[in-house]
Enzyme design. Structure first.
Site, mmCIF file in Angstrom:
data_model
loop_
_atom_site.group_PDB
_atom_site.id
_atom_site.type_symbol
_atom_site.label_atom_id
_atom_site.label_comp_id
_atom_site.label_asym_id
_atom_site.label_seq_id
_atom_site.Cartn_x
_atom_site.Cartn_y
_atom_site.Cartn_z
ATOM 1 N N ASP A 182 -1.670 0.738 7.107
ATOM 2 C CA ASP A 182 -2.719 0.264 6.196
ATOM 3 C C ASP A 182 -2.428 -1.162 5.740
ATOM 4 O O ASP A 182 -3.340 -1.989 5.623
ATOM 5 C CB ASP A 182 -2.840 1.193 4.989
ATOM 6 C CG ASP A 182 -3.562 2.494 5.316
ATOM 7 O OD1 ASP A 182 -4.101 2.604 6.435
ATOM 8 O OD2 ASP A 182 -3.588 3.395 4.456
ATOM 9 N N GLU A 223 2.161 5.109 -0.200
ATOM 10 C CA GLU A 223 1.754 6.486 0.046
ATOM 11 C C GLU A 223 2.542 7.341 -0.930
ATOM 12 O O GLU A 223 3.698 7.024 -1.260
ATOM 13 C CB GLU A 223 2.033 6.911 1.487
ATOM 14 C CG GLU A 223 1.258 6.118 2.527
ATOM 15 C CD GLU A 223 -0.251 6.191 2.360
ATOM 16 O OE1 GLU A 223 -0.740 7.243 1.890
ATOM 17 O OE2 GLU A 223 -0.935 5.203 2.690
ATOM 18 N N ASP A 242 -2.481 1.203 -6.702
ATOM 19 C CA ASP A 242 -1.061 1.078 -6.363
ATOM 20 C C ASP A 242 -0.231 0.523 -7.519
ATOM 21 O O ASP A 242 0.858 1.033 -7.804
ATOM 22 C CB ASP A 242 -0.906 0.166 -5.134
ATOM 23 C CG ASP A 242 -1.549 0.749 -3.896
ATOM 24 O OD1 ASP A 242 -0.866 1.463 -3.154
ATOM 25 O OD2 ASP A 242 -2.747 0.498 -3.696
ATOM 26 N N HIS A 249 -3.851 5.903 6.312
ATOM 27 C CA HIS A 249 -3.032 6.605 5.324
ATOM 28 C C HIS A 249 -1.557 6.650 5.705
ATOM 29 O O HIS A 249 -0.791 7.385 5.069
ATOM 30 C CB HIS A 249 -3.556 8.016 5.028
ATOM 31 C CG HIS A 249 -4.925 8.027 4.419
ATOM 32 N ND1 HIS A 249 -5.233 7.375 3.242
ATOM 33 C CD2 HIS A 249 -6.085 8.591 4.850
ATOM 34 C CE1 HIS A 249 -6.506 7.536 2.970
ATOM 35 N NE2 HIS A 249 -7.052 8.264 3.928
ATOM 36 N N ASP A 291 0.850 -1.195 0.000
ATOM 37 C CA ASP A 291 0.000 0.000 0.000
ATOM 38 C C ASP A 291 0.886 1.245 0.000
ATOM 39 O O ASP A 291 1.393 1.667 1.033
ATOM 40 C CB ASP A 291 -0.914 0.000 1.228
ATOM 41 C CG ASP A 291 -1.973 1.081 1.152
ATOM 42 O OD1 ASP A 291 -3.056 0.801 0.609
ATOM 43 O OD2 ASP A 291 -1.722 2.205 1.633
#
Length: 275
Positions: free
Chosen positions: A176, A14, A110, A171, A12
């Site tokens: 996550d 960011e 992603d 987030h 995941d």
């Protein structure tokens, strides 16, 4: 599609962001993963690294507040190519390769958007990107298929539905990943099957220089998009003869677009008229 898998790696990203449209190019600022054994029903290991953006190195106030990632975190971090190499080494250290595990993401963003966009920003061709990063399992699909839900849900909604508390900071990538891993384990306990749900579409790959052979003629050309229909149209135009089939040099028939995404530059293909 390969059979259901019992080892997954939750991923995941960011990325740089701001109010409104994201920066262009948008860049990864956290690269986290959680290794999960569905057979053992356990989290085995994790990987996490901040990533230093190079095109827009200053994080927006909005991005810092959303992700809890500080400017000093990314300033001191390695660049994306370095982190990608470390991530591959971490996977290899666990004996993982494209055929014995798959990434699990919450949605397709992603790996269908962020990974190819980041690779382009870093000067990395997706053709050189290991195959494991070009196919994945969308946990939303597993959730809806397992619980017979009619629409997809976000991570927090899936947690609530499964009666799992949100852990950590939403987030933040590594948090996550941990929460998505818990969703995956809860679904596995309900009999979920983890099979690939998506692959990087052919449109994200660069044009392919190749050689086409028909009978005793060989012509060099460039395939603009790695689509089987476009390849047959190109061959038909070059040889002024309708073409219906194409095979690799070892005789394997090309039946879908994905096979074309694995071909190296200069590949030799045999084309055939309709039987």
């Amino acid at each position: 599609m390969p059979p259901a898998l019992d080892t997954i790696v939750v991923l995941d990203f960011e990325a740089t962001c701001q109010r409104g449209a994201p920066p262009s190019p948008q860049e990864v600022i956290e690269f986290p993963s959680v290794l999960v054994s569905l057979r053992e029903r356990a989290v085995l290991d994790s990987f996490s690294s901040f990533v230093r953006p190079t095109h827009h190195p200053q994080l927006s106030e909005f991005c810092r507040a959303l992700t809890s990632i500080r400017q000093e975190d990314v300033d001191a971090a390695p660049t994306f190519p370095e982190v990608l190499a470390r991530h591959q080494a971490w996977l290899a250290g666990h004996g993982l390769h494209a055929d014995n595990f798959a990434f699990v993401t919450c949605g397709d963003w992603d790996l269908v958007r962020m990974m190819p966009n980041q690779c382009a920003a870093a000067g990395i061709s997706v053709v050189t990107l290991p195959r494991m990063y070009r196919r994945w399992i969308n946990i939303k699909r597993v959730y809806t298929d397992t619980l017979r839900k009619g629409r997809s849900y976000g991570m927090t909604s899936m947690l609530r539905s499964l009666k799992l508390p949100l852990e950590g900071t939403h987030h933040r990538g590594i948090d996550d990943c941990g929460n998505i891993a818990r969703i995956a384990l809860a679904l596995a306990a309900r009999g979920a099957s983890f099979e690939l749900t998506n692959r990087l579409p052919a449109e994200f790959y660069p044009a392919l220089p190749l050689a086409l052979r028909w009978n005793d003629r060989t012509v060099h050309a460039t395939l603009g998009q790695r689509l089987r229909a476009q390849l047959l149209a190109l061959a038909s135009d070059l040889f002024q003869t309708p073409m219906a089939r194409v095979t690799t040099p070892d005789g394997v028939e090309v039946t879908d677009d994905q096979q074309l995404t694995e071909l190296p530059d200069g590949a030799l293909l045999q084309v055939y008229e309709p039987a």
